[in-house]
Motif scaffolding. Sequence first.
Motif, PDB file in Angstrom:
ATOM      1  N   LEU A  62       8.619   0.290   1.397  1.00  0.00           N
ATOM      2  CA  LEU A  62       7.304   0.489   1.975  1.00  0.00           C
ATOM      3  C   LEU A  62       6.571  -0.888   1.803  1.00  0.00           C
ATOM      4  N   ALA A  63       6.711  -1.440   0.464  1.00  0.00           N
ATOM      5  CA  ALA A  63       5.858  -2.638   0.435  1.00  0.00           C
ATOM      6  C   ALA A  63       6.177  -3.874   1.454  1.00  0.00           C
ATOM      7  N   LEU A  66       4.775  -3.729   4.931  1.00  0.00           N
ATOM      8  CA  LEU A  66       3.439  -3.656   4.755  1.00  0.00           C
ATOM      9  C   LEU A  66       2.789  -4.886   4.521  1.00  0.00           C
ATOM     10  N   ALA A  69       3.353  -7.179   7.719  1.00  0.00           N
ATOM     11  CA  ALA A  69       2.379  -6.601   8.723  1.00  0.00           C
ATOM     12  C   ALA A  69       0.950  -7.070   8.603  1.00  0.00           C
ATOM     13  N   PHE A  70       0.568  -7.129   7.382  1.00  0.00           N
ATOM     14  CA  PHE A  70      -0.807  -7.547   7.219  1.00  0.00           C
ATOM     15  C   PHE A  70      -0.601  -8.801   6.648  1.00  0.00           C
TER      16      PHE A  70
END
Length: 163
Positions: A62-63, A66, A69-70
């Motif tokens: 998950l990390a 993310l 992406a950011f």
Amino acid sequence: MTEEEVTEMKQGHSKEMSSLDLVKRAFANGGMGGAHVKALFSTPRLAFSTSLITLIYGTLGLAYPLFYAFLGTYLDLKLGEVGTGDNSVNGIYGAYVYQAACGIPGSFLAAAMVEVPRGGRKFAMAFFTFAAGLFLIGLTQSKNAIQVNALTCMASFFSNAYC
């Protein structure tokens, strides 16, 4: 599959099965999971290890996306916050290219560390995860553009090891 189902399929009269029926059939009779999954939780120590590995893998899974992406947005905000004046699209993607290029050698170092005696995969994974975490925490405390770029590059170097 039962003999009846095989015979029906050969004759072309197979019944229409729903997705739920297919899943039930896959897990029936110790098929795709059953005994194999139960064995992972057969003892308390094995259950703890299985749960911990699943939690770590899920967290990383998950990390990692993310973070990337950011990352552009974070770099834009952070570089603007520290007052570099170069938070244009070219400046942001320039920093992103440095960060991506720094990640490449991390994979090679991880491959070499896996072969270290008395360490292996577990040690390499723990080392790279811990180091990436330290640099990401440091990134939140950076005060100028050089620190932002350096810490982002180092975090990328260590985080690419477990991808």
